[in-house]
Design a protein around this motif. Structure first.
Motif, PDB file in Angstrom:
ATOM      1  N   ARG A 121       0.835  -1.215   0.000  1.00 38.72           N
ATOM      2  CA  ARG A 121       0.000   0.000   0.000  1.00 38.72           C
ATOM      3  C   ARG A 121       0.858   1.249   0.000  1.00 38.72           C
ATOM      4  O   ARG A 121       0.561   2.215  -0.695  1.00 38.72           O
ATOM      5  CB  ARG A 121      -0.937  -0.009   1.209  1.00 38.72           C
ATOM      6  CG  ARG A 121      -2.141  -0.900   1.055  1.00 38.72           C
ATOM      7  CD  ARG A 121      -3.180  -0.638   2.138  1.00 38.72           C
ATOM      8  NE  ARG A 121      -2.652  -0.757   3.479  1.00 38.72           N
ATOM      9  CZ  ARG A 121      -2.597  -1.883   4.202  1.00 38.72           C
ATOM     10  NH1 ARG A 121      -3.035  -3.006   3.661  1.00 38.72           N
ATOM     11  NH2 ARG A 121      -2.109  -1.888   5.424  1.00 38.72           N
ATOM     12  N   LYS A 127       0.933   4.037  -2.921  1.00 41.79           N
ATOM     13  CA  LYS A 127       0.665   5.443  -2.616  1.00 41.79           C
ATOM     14  C   LYS A 127       1.790   6.325  -3.149  1.00 41.79           C
ATOM     15  O   LYS A 127       1.534   7.372  -3.742  1.00 41.79           O
ATOM     16  CB  LYS A 127       0.526   5.626  -1.104  1.00 41.79           C
ATOM     17  CG  LYS A 127       0.217   7.035  -0.704  1.00 41.79           C
ATOM     18  CD  LYS A 127       0.093   7.185   0.798  1.00 41.79           C
ATOM     19  CE  LYS A 127      -0.197   8.623   1.175  1.00 41.79           C
ATOM     20  NZ  LYS A 127      -0.227   8.798   2.623  1.00 41.79           N
ATOM     21  N   GLU A 128       3.028   5.905  -2.958  1.00 40.06           N
ATOM     22  CA  GLU A 128       4.177   6.676  -3.450  1.00 40.06           C
ATOM     23  C   GLU A 128       4.148   6.779  -4.974  1.00 40.06           C
ATOM     24  O   GLU A 128       4.399   7.843  -5.542  1.00 40.06           O
ATOM     25  CB  GLU A 128       5.478   6.035  -2.978  1.00 40.06           C
ATOM     26  CG  GLU A 128       6.708   6.765  -3.432  1.00 40.06           C
ATOM     27  CD  GLU A 128       6.810   8.184  -2.911  1.00 40.06           C
ATOM     28  OE1 GLU A 128       7.342   9.047  -3.643  1.00 40.06           O
ATOM     29  OE2 GLU A 128       6.359   8.439  -1.783  1.00 40.06           O
ATOM     30  N   ARG A 137       1.503   6.584  -6.888  1.00 38.87           N
ATOM     31  CA  ARG A 137       0.381   7.459  -7.254  1.00 38.87           C
ATOM     32  C   ARG A 137       0.761   8.927  -7.063  1.00 38.87           C
ATOM     33  O   ARG A 137       0.490   9.774  -7.923  1.00 38.87           O
ATOM     34  CB  ARG A 137      -0.836   7.090  -6.403  1.00 38.87           C
ATOM     35  CG  ARG A 137      -2.089   7.836  -6.759  1.00 38.87           C
ATOM     36  CD  ARG A 137      -3.319   7.306  -6.016  1.00 38.87           C
ATOM     37  NE  ARG A 137      -3.131   7.240  -4.575  1.00 38.87           N
ATOM     38  CZ  ARG A 137      -3.031   6.111  -3.851  1.00 38.87           C
ATOM     39  NH1 ARG A 137      -3.087   4.942  -4.451  1.00 38.87           N
ATOM     40  NH2 ARG A 137      -2.868   6.162  -2.533  1.00 38.87           N
ATOM     41  N   GLU A 138       1.439   9.228  -5.952  1.00 36.96           N
ATOM     42  CA  GLU A 138       1.860  10.606  -5.708  1.00 36.96           C
ATOM     43  C   GLU A 138       2.883  11.055  -6.742  1.00 36.96           C
ATOM     44  O   GLU A 138       2.851  12.205  -7.193  1.00 36.96           O
ATOM     45  CB  GLU A 138       2.440  10.730  -4.298  1.00 36.96           C
ATOM     46  CG  GLU A 138       1.397  10.616  -3.217  1.00 36.96           C
ATOM     47  CD  GLU A 138       1.985  10.535  -1.819  1.00 36.96           C
ATOM     48  OE1 GLU A 138       3.223  10.372  -1.680  1.00 36.96           O
ATOM     49  OE2 GLU A 138       1.210  10.625  -0.855  1.00 36.96           O
TER      50      GLU A 138
END
Length: 50
Positions: A16, A20-21, A23-24
């Motif tokens: 996860r 998230k990284e 996506r950022e």
């Protein structure tokens, strides 16, 4: 059994965090591209105005 459970929880948590990284990072790249496109358009319009 507890070790397998904890390992899976830890791997899920890391997956996860990595998602998230990623996506950022994509969002930062998209924002950079938008700013550069706006900058290029502004330069083109300034050139036409001269």
């Amino acid at each position: 059994m507890a070790d397998n459970y904890l390992e899976k929880k830890f791997e899920d948590m890391r997956a996860r965090a990595q998602a998230k990284e990623a996506r950022e990072q994509r969002e930062r790249q998209r924002a950079w591209k938008k700013r550069m496109d706006a900058y290029r358009r502004r330069l083109e319009e300034e050139k036409k105005g001269e």
